[in-house]
Design a protein around this motif. Structure first.
Motif, PDB file in Angstrom:
ATOM      1  N   ARG A   9       0.828  -1.203   0.000  1.00 33.26           N
ATOM      2  CA  ARG A   9       0.000   0.000   0.000  1.00 33.26           C
ATOM      3  C   ARG A   9       0.868   1.261   0.000  1.00 33.26           C
ATOM      4  O   ARG A   9       0.549   2.247  -0.645  1.00 33.26           O
ATOM      5  CB  ARG A   9      -0.949  -0.023   1.187  1.00 33.26           C
ATOM      6  CG  ARG A   9      -2.047  -1.037   0.934  1.00 33.26           C
ATOM      7  CD  ARG A   9      -3.109  -0.965   1.979  1.00 33.26           C
ATOM      8  NE  ARG A   9      -4.232  -1.776   1.566  1.00 33.26           N
ATOM      9  CZ  ARG A   9      -4.525  -2.957   2.079  1.00 33.26           C
ATOM     10  NH1 ARG A   9      -3.806  -3.456   3.037  1.00 33.26           N
ATOM     11  NH2 ARG A   9      -5.567  -3.633   1.647  1.00 33.26           N
ATOM     12  N   MET A  33     -10.797  -2.658   7.379  1.00 33.97           N
ATOM     13  CA  MET A  33      -9.449  -2.100   7.544  1.00 33.97           C
ATOM     14  C   MET A  33      -8.873  -2.340   8.935  1.00 33.97           C
ATOM     15  O   MET A  33      -7.691  -2.113   9.163  1.00 33.97           O
ATOM     16  CB  MET A  33      -9.490  -0.590   7.296  1.00 33.97           C
ATOM     17  CG  MET A  33      -9.882  -0.206   5.912  1.00 33.97           C
ATOM     18  SD  MET A  33     -10.111   1.605   5.799  1.00 33.97           S
ATOM     19  CE  MET A  33     -10.891   1.723   4.206  1.00 33.97           C
ATOM     20  N   GLU A  66      -8.014   4.200   3.317  1.00 28.73           N
ATOM     21  CA  GLU A  66      -7.209   3.275   4.117  1.00 28.73           C
ATOM     22  C   GLU A  66      -5.816   3.853   4.386  1.00 28.73           C
ATOM     23  O   GLU A  66      -5.314   3.799   5.514  1.00 28.73           O
ATOM     24  CB  GLU A  66      -7.108   1.936   3.398  1.00 28.73           C
ATOM     25  CG  GLU A  66      -6.413   0.862   4.218  1.00 28.73           C
ATOM     26  CD  GLU A  66      -6.467  -0.466   3.513  1.00 28.73           C
ATOM     27  OE1 GLU A  66      -7.148  -1.366   4.034  1.00 28.73           O
ATOM     28  OE2 GLU A  66      -5.833  -0.615   2.444  1.00 28.73           O
TER      29      GLU A  66
END
Length: 169
Positions: A9, A33, A66
């Motif tokens: 990410r 999440m 996120e």
């Protein structure tokens, strides 16, 4: 594994990527999440999630949401010396709060910690790109800049409340 997911990410954030907004329910998105946020926070940090049932759906790029939450949780973890409590909440926006409501309604997502808080001087600079209070090699100063950019891109706003020796929201 959590570390690999986080690395992927972070690498995704470092590249320019297309914005992919979708309509999501905050409860489902935040629940999904939570494991990654707990991995980010570490075992000595307690994370609680509370989502008001009336919180409206939101239109966001879920990967950017996120990443914003990862950045906020990482900052909270560091401000608390890797131990303490983080509370993530979502609720409907109130009239006159934040930017103008969308057709979906307005949701407020907050991350609160029990850290050392920020002085007024630091608070004034918190969203400046490359500004950090962390020692060399620990922070890039881009975390809160990403949070700010995400909020603006999603048509929202970001606010910070902080009190020294009490914590930050």
């Amino acid at each position: 594994d959590g570390g690999g997911k986080l690395t992927r990410r972070l690498l995704g954030f470092s590249r320019k990527r297309a914005h992919h907004p979708e309509v999501v329910r905050p409860q489902a998105a935040l629940d999904g999440m939570l494991d990654l946020l707990r991995t980010t926070a570490g075992t000595a940090v307690e994370i609680t999630l509370q989502v008001d049932a009336e919180t409206p759906p939101i239109e966001v790029d879920v990967a950017e949401l996120e990443m914003a939450l990862i950045n906020l949780v990482a900052n909270a973890r560091d401000a608390m010396g890797h131990k303490g409590r983080i509370r993530i909440q979502a609720r409907p926006g109130r009239p006159g709060e934040g930017s103008e409501a969308s057709l979906l309604g307005y949701a407020v997502i907050s991350v609160s910690d029990t850290g050392h808080g920020m002085s007024a001087d630091i608070l004034n600079r918190a969203f400046e790109p490359f500004f950090t209070t962390k020692p060399p090699g620990v922070g890039t100063g881009l975390g809160l800049a990403q949070v700010y950019g995400f909020c603006a891109q999603a048509g929202g706003d970001v606010e910070v409340a902080s009190k020294l020796r009490v914590g930050t929201t």
